[in-house]
Scaffold this active site. Structure first.
Site, PDB file in Angstrom:
ATOM      1  N   ASP A 189      50.356  32.873  18.279  1.00  0.00           N
ATOM      2  CA  ASP A 189      51.299  31.907  17.693  1.00  0.00           C
ATOM      3  C   ASP A 189      51.279  30.478  18.600  1.00  0.00           C
ATOM      4  O   ASP A 189      52.174  29.809  18.440  1.00  0.00           O
ATOM      5  CB  ASP A 189      52.667  32.570  17.927  1.00  0.00           C
ATOM      6  CG  ASP A 189      52.728  33.325  16.638  1.00  0.00           C
ATOM      7  OD1 ASP A 189      52.597  33.073  15.676  1.00  0.00           O
ATOM      8  OD2 ASP A 189      53.052  34.817  16.854  1.00  0.00           O
ATOM      9  N   GLU A 194      55.967  23.718  19.778  1.00  0.00           N
ATOM     10  CA  GLU A 194      57.386  23.341  19.805  1.00  0.00           C
ATOM     11  C   GLU A 194      58.294  24.179  20.453  1.00  0.00           C
ATOM     12  O   GLU A 194      59.474  23.994  21.189  1.00  0.00           O
ATOM     13  CB  GLU A 194      57.733  23.004  18.457  1.00  0.00           C
ATOM     14  CG  GLU A 194      59.426  22.570  18.426  1.00  0.00           C
ATOM     15  CD  GLU A 194      59.926  22.503  17.336  1.00  0.00           C
ATOM     16  OE1 GLU A 194      59.917  23.264  16.205  1.00  0.00           O
ATOM     17  OE2 GLU A 194      60.427  21.159  16.908  1.00  0.00           O
ATOM     18  N   ASP A 195      57.962  25.665  20.414  1.00  0.00           N
ATOM     19  CA  ASP A 195      59.010  26.834  20.534  1.00  0.00           C
ATOM     20  C   ASP A 195      59.026  27.119  22.041  1.00  0.00           C
ATOM     21  O   ASP A 195      59.847  27.519  22.826  1.00  0.00           O
ATOM     22  CB  ASP A 195      58.682  28.006  19.970  1.00  0.00           C
ATOM     23  CG  ASP A 195      58.695  27.767  18.494  1.00  0.00           C
ATOM     24  OD1 ASP A 195      60.003  27.314  18.248  1.00  0.00           O
ATOM     25  OD2 ASP A 195      57.952  28.437  17.720  1.00  0.00           O
ATOM     26  N   ARG A 209      55.291  36.066  22.771  1.00  0.00           N
ATOM     27  CA  ARG A 209      55.149  34.592  23.014  1.00  0.00           C
ATOM     28  C   ARG A 209      55.409  34.264  24.392  1.00  0.00           C
ATOM     29  O   ARG A 209      55.308  32.986  24.550  1.00  0.00           O
ATOM     30  CB  ARG A 209      56.014  33.936  22.034  1.00  0.00           C
ATOM     31  CG  ARG A 209      55.487  34.299  20.499  1.00  0.00           C
ATOM     32  CD  ARG A 209      56.030  33.250  19.364  1.00  0.00           C
ATOM     33  NE  ARG A 209      55.474  31.731  19.641  1.00  0.00           N
ATOM     34  CZ  ARG A 209      55.630  30.637  19.127  1.00  0.00           C
ATOM     35  NH1 ARG A 209      56.873  30.698  18.320  1.00  0.00           N
ATOM     36  NH2 ARG A 209      55.288  29.597  19.427  1.00  0.00           N
ATOM     37  N   ARG A 261      65.913  34.784  17.555  1.00  0.00           N
ATOM     38  CA  ARG A 261      65.001  34.068  18.879  1.00  0.00           C
ATOM     39  C   ARG A 261      65.799  33.709  19.948  1.00  0.00           C
ATOM     40  O   ARG A 261      65.201  33.534  20.915  1.00  0.00           O
ATOM     41  CB  ARG A 261      63.969  33.298  18.471  1.00  0.00           C
ATOM     42  CG  ARG A 261      63.045  33.956  17.119  1.00  0.00           C
ATOM     43  CD  ARG A 261      62.055  34.731  17.772  1.00  0.00           C
ATOM     44  NE  ARG A 261      61.127  35.483  16.734  1.00  0.00           N
ATOM     45  CZ  ARG A 261      60.073  34.586  16.515  1.00  0.00           C
ATOM     46  NH1 ARG A 261      59.524  33.554  17.100  1.00  0.00           N
ATOM     47  NH2 ARG A 261      59.124  35.257  15.268  1.00  0.00           N
ATOM     48  N   HIS A 292      64.433  30.017  12.318  1.00  0.00           N
ATOM     49  CA  HIS A 292      65.070  28.804  13.443  1.00  0.00           C
ATOM     50  C   HIS A 292      65.995  28.107  12.560  1.00  0.00           C
ATOM     51  O   HIS A 292      65.716  27.854  11.648  1.00  0.00           O
ATOM     52  CB  HIS A 292      63.678  28.068  13.984  1.00  0.00           C
ATOM     53  CG  HIS A 292      62.812  28.926  14.888  1.00  0.00           C
ATOM     54  ND1 HIS A 292      61.288  28.988  14.574  1.00  0.00           N
ATOM     55  CD2 HIS A 292      63.144  29.548  16.208  1.00  0.00           C
ATOM     56  CE1 HIS A 292      61.037  29.827  15.577  1.00  0.00           C
ATOM     57  NE2 HIS A 292      61.832  30.150  16.395  1.00  0.00           N
ATOM     58  N   CYS A 310      57.179  22.696  14.215  1.00  0.00           N
ATOM     59  CA  CYS A 310      56.398  23.383  15.236  1.00  0.00           C
ATOM     60  C   CYS A 310      55.378  23.123  16.113  1.00  0.00           C
ATOM     61  O   CYS A 310      55.118  23.775  16.893  1.00  0.00           O
ATOM     62  CB  CYS A 310      56.469  24.858  14.687  1.00  0.00           C
ATOM     63  SG  CYS A 310      57.409  25.255  13.114  1.00  0.00           S
TER      64      CYS A 310
HETATM   65  C1  CIR Z   1      56.582  33.056  15.282  1.00  0.00           C
HETATM   66  O1  CIR Z   1      57.023  33.875  14.368  1.00  0.00           O
HETATM   67  O2  CIR Z   1      57.097  32.708  16.201  1.00  0.00           O
HETATM   68  C2  CIR Z   1      55.413  32.076  14.688  1.00  0.00           C
HETATM   69  N1  CIR Z   1      54.724  32.858  13.664  1.00  0.00           N
HETATM   70  C3  CIR Z   1      56.070  30.783  14.066  1.00  0.00           C
HETATM   71  C4  CIR Z   1      56.992  29.954  14.788  1.00  0.00           C
HETATM   72  C5  CIR Z   1      57.346  28.827  14.015  1.00  0.00           C
HETATM   73  N2  CIR Z   1      57.942  27.850  14.902  1.00  0.00           N
HETATM   74  C6  CIR Z   1      58.943  27.101  14.602  1.00  0.00           C
HETATM   75  O3  CIR Z   1      59.581  27.378  13.376  1.00  0.00           O
HETATM   76  N3  CIR Z   1      59.574  26.244  15.467  1.00  0.00           N
END
Ligand code: CIR
Length: 332
Positions: free
Chosen positions: A138, A143-144, A163, A209, A239, A326
């Site tokens: 991922d 961004e996360d 992650r 999260r 999110h 993201c």
């Molecule tokens: C996740 O589930 O963490 C990733 N597959 C998708 C993350 C998407 N990120 C976001 O919306 N900021």
């Protein structure tokens, strides 16, 4: 905005520091922080009352010696000079997902990612591309891993255990760019996708999260630099920014459970129809709004408000629950 003196190792310039409020700890009895009672899974009620942050959080120890209050950023401005993105890993098909759209195709995802980078450049941004890391399926959703502002950066602690290691690639880049880099510490968890900035206020989603501890730690950091914070408990969205995007000039795209949320009552809400919900995650980048391709109604709603819209094919990222925001950290 004036730039820092030197180009950094990353090739992008340091955000120009802003003055920071001084005085008593900012989070104590601060009417600008809004925290709703949180009970994930239950029907959230949103109360706009001032509240102390959880007592487990320690008081900020360091205050800037600047004497003046910073002027609020003009509400509606979203000016960026650069962005950090991370290349698509070969393992992207193993990314976490709730979608039933099939597995993403690596080559197609790379093409879509390249167009995304091109669009950011067209918007005038200098883009730093971090190497792909196949260990983290991922990791393209960079961004996360952090929250970046014009005053400081905060390294996140992603809520999904798979992650957590993604922050290792981003931390050195941020340390190179910012004098002030804070970190979310355990047991706090925070994904950057849960953080929406509107001028001097940050909205922080409480989700599967991002937990209360993580959001609380972030609130302390943000307040230290003069930002206000609103916490927004969510029930369904992955999110916060899955369901809301700020376009500027008080225009806010909102979808699903966020359409009626009191946290956003003061905005000109642009509701996104249920069948176009994926398009609620857009990004305003300088003079343009980047949106996923194929959402005609929402595209028309944005265009009729006078924004120049750029459509980007996002099919491969959508298959692993990723949206437009993201894929980058956008820096002022
Ligand atoms: C996740 O589930 O963490 C990733 N597959 C998708 C993350 C998407 N990120 C976001 O919306 N900021």
């Amino acid at each position: 905005m004036s730039r820092g003196p030197a180009e950094r190792k990353s090739g992008i310039s340091k955000p120009a520091p802003r003055r920071i409020r001084t005085g008593i700890p900012l989070f104590l009895n601060n009417p600008s922080i809004i925290i709703a009672p949180v009970s994930l899974g239950a029907e959230p009620t949103f109360t706009q009352s001032s509240t102390r942050l959880p007592s487990t959080l320690s008081e900020p120890e360091v205050y800037c010696d600047a004497a003046e209050e910073s002027p609020p950023l003009e509400r509606g401005k979203s000016l960026f000079t650069s962005a950090i993105v991370k290349s698509v890993p070969k393992t992207i098909a193993r990314g976490i997902t709730s979608a039933i759209l099939g597995k993403p195709d690596y080559e197609k995802a790379r093409e879509q990612h390249a167009r995304y980078v091109g669009a950011l450049e067209t918007c005038g941004l200098k883009v730093v591309v971090l190497d792909a890391d196949d260990e983290f399926p991922d990791s393209v959703f960079v961004e996360d891993t952090a929250v970046v502002t014009d005053r400081h950066a905060v390294v996140a602690r992603p809520g999904a255990p798979s992650r957590r290691g993604e922050i290792r690639a981003v931390e050195p880049v941020l340390s190179d760019l910012y004098e002030n880099v804070e970190r979310i510490e355990a047991p706090g968890t925070l994904d950057g996708g849960d953080v929406l900035q509107v001028g001097d206020r940050f909205y922080v989603g409480l989700t599967q999260r991002t937990n209360e501890e993580g959001a609380g730690q972030l609130s302390v950091f943000l307040q230290r630099y003069g930002f206000d914070v609103s916490l927004v408990p969510l029930r369904r969205f992955l999110h916060l920014k899955t369901g809301v995007s700020y376009l500027g000039d008080d225009d806010l795209l909102v979808a699903g459970e966020l359409v009626e949320n009191d946290a956003f009552a003061g905005f000109d809400g642009i509701p996104v129809p249920t069948q176009e919900e994926y398009c609620a995650n857009c990004i305003r980048v300088n003079d343009r709004v980047l949106i996923p391709a194929g959402y005609e109604e929402t595209k028309a709603s944005i265009s009729t408000r006078g924004y120049e819209v750029v459509e980007l094919e996002m099919s491969e990222f959508q298959k692993v629950d990723g949206g437009l925001s993201c894929l980058s950290l956008r820096l002022p």
